[in-house]
Scaffold this motif. Sequence first.
Motif, PDB file in Angstrom:
ATOM      1  N   PRO A 242      18.491  19.153  28.652  1.00 40.35           N
ATOM      2  CA  PRO A 242      19.650  19.450  29.499  1.00 40.35           C
ATOM      3  C   PRO A 242      20.652  20.406  28.857  1.00 40.35           C
ATOM      4  O   PRO A 242      21.128  21.340  29.516  1.00 40.35           O
ATOM      5  N   GLU A 243      20.968  20.197  27.584  1.00 36.73           N
ATOM      6  CA  GLU A 243      21.951  21.074  26.934  1.00 36.73           C
ATOM      7  C   GLU A 243      21.434  22.499  26.785  1.00 36.73           C
ATOM      8  O   GLU A 243      22.207  23.466  26.858  1.00 36.73           O
ATOM      9  N   GLU A 244      20.117  22.637  26.600  1.00 32.33           N
ATOM     10  CA  GLU A 244      19.530  23.977  26.509  1.00 32.33           C
ATOM     11  C   GLU A 244      19.614  24.694  27.859  1.00 32.33           C
ATOM     12  O   GLU A 244      19.929  25.884  27.917  1.00 32.33           O
ATOM     13  N   ILE A 245      19.325  23.951  28.926  1.00 30.44           N
ATOM     14  CA  ILE A 245      19.365  24.538  30.265  1.00 30.44           C
ATOM     15  C   ILE A 245      20.788  24.933  30.640  1.00 30.44           C
ATOM     16  O   ILE A 245      21.027  25.992  31.243  1.00 30.44           O
ATOM     17  N   ALA A 246      21.752  24.097  30.293  1.00 29.15           N
ATOM     18  CA  ALA A 246      23.151  24.360  30.651  1.00 29.15           C
ATOM     19  C   ALA A 246      23.667  25.645  30.036  1.00 29.15           C
ATOM     20  O   ALA A 246      24.582  26.281  30.575  1.00 29.15           O
ATOM     21  N   ASN A 247      23.083  26.043  28.913  1.00 26.25           N
ATOM     22  CA  ASN A 247      23.557  27.239  28.204  1.00 26.25           C
ATOM     23  C   ASN A 247      22.582  28.410  28.281  1.00 26.25           C
ATOM     24  O   ASN A 247      22.755  29.409  27.575  1.00 26.25           O
ATOM     25  N   ASN A 248      21.569  28.290  29.151  1.00 26.22           N
ATOM     26  CA  ASN A 248      20.558  29.345  29.250  1.00 26.22           C
ATOM     27  C   ASN A 248      21.078  30.488  30.128  1.00 26.22           C
ATOM     28  O   ASN A 248      21.423  30.275  31.298  1.00 26.22           O
ATOM     29  N   PRO A 249      21.144  31.723  29.604  1.00 25.15           N
ATOM     30  CA  PRO A 249      21.675  32.856  30.377  1.00 25.15           C
ATOM     31  C   PRO A 249      20.922  33.109  31.678  1.00 25.15           C
ATOM     32  O   PRO A 249      21.535  33.464  32.699  1.00 25.15           O
ATOM     33  N   LYS A 250      19.584  32.932  31.683  1.00 26.73           N
ATOM     34  CA  LYS A 250      18.798  33.160  32.900  1.00 26.73           C
ATOM     35  C   LYS A 250      19.171  32.151  33.985  1.00 26.73           C
ATOM     36  O   LYS A 250      19.242  32.494  35.173  1.00 26.73           O
ATOM     37  N   VAL A 251      19.395  30.920  33.576  1.00 26.05           N
ATOM     38  CA  VAL A 251      19.768  29.882  34.535  1.00 26.05           C
ATOM     39  C   VAL A 251      21.143  30.157  35.101  1.00 26.05           C
ATOM     40  O   VAL A 251      21.370  30.079  36.313  1.00 26.05           O
TER      41      VAL A 251
END
Length: 258
Positions: A242-251
């Motif tokens: 979750p923390e990786e997704i929250a900070n992913n530029p593409k997302v």
Amino acid sequence: MSEAVKNPVLETKKLGITFGGLKAVQDFNIQIYQGELVGLIGPNGAGKTTVFNLLTGVYVPTEGTVLLNGVPLNGKKTHQFVAAGVARTFQNIRLFKQMSVIDNVKAAFTKDISYNLLDATLRTPKFWKTEKAMTEKAMDLLSICHLEDKADVLASSLPYGQQRKLEIARALATDMKVLLLDEPAAGMNPTETAELLECINTIRDRFGVAILLIEHDMSLVMNVCERIQVIDYGQTIASGLPEEIANNPKVIAAYLGE
């Protein structure tokens, strides 16, 4: 991860579907393990519900494979997906509105019915024994969703949030191996969402099933999901914690329309 759960319960390999010339989903790969809760998110129109329809036999994939415990399900009918162990809820609630709450759950007990038409007509001991067992099981499932006190009321009389939880209880009645929840918190207020979160956690902990969740409520997704996969225009653009997704530029770009 222990030896017992090394193999995914649900897996897709290069899954895709084309409607006319439009590739609605392409090269979709996911693995979900026993007791794991995974989120599938993306902007409106990204293809999330199409993926669910592929995973439940509503759509037949143009390419790729759906596997349950390593067994391909391609070409199976929807009821065969359910019999194999794949259960789902829908964006738009689909209950038997003019049936009681408990009868909505008991309607999913097709595997539990051991009596025949003659038993049902004559009300034999076998009929009553089976009905008693199904009623007890249904009440147990309703209690997970805190609906046991509503067992005898019409499904149509339930508030919206409780109707959504009833749909989950009915899905549990199929003795599934995988539970697919399509926007279960849609239209719920914060209190109802908190109750839903508790219900989902209880289901995972008690039954050890694999759960795949589509949801737009990011607070719910971040609180309940162990991993998140993000799709946009039918393709996976990110997958991780979750923390990786929250900070992913593409997302971030996908959700902001950049």
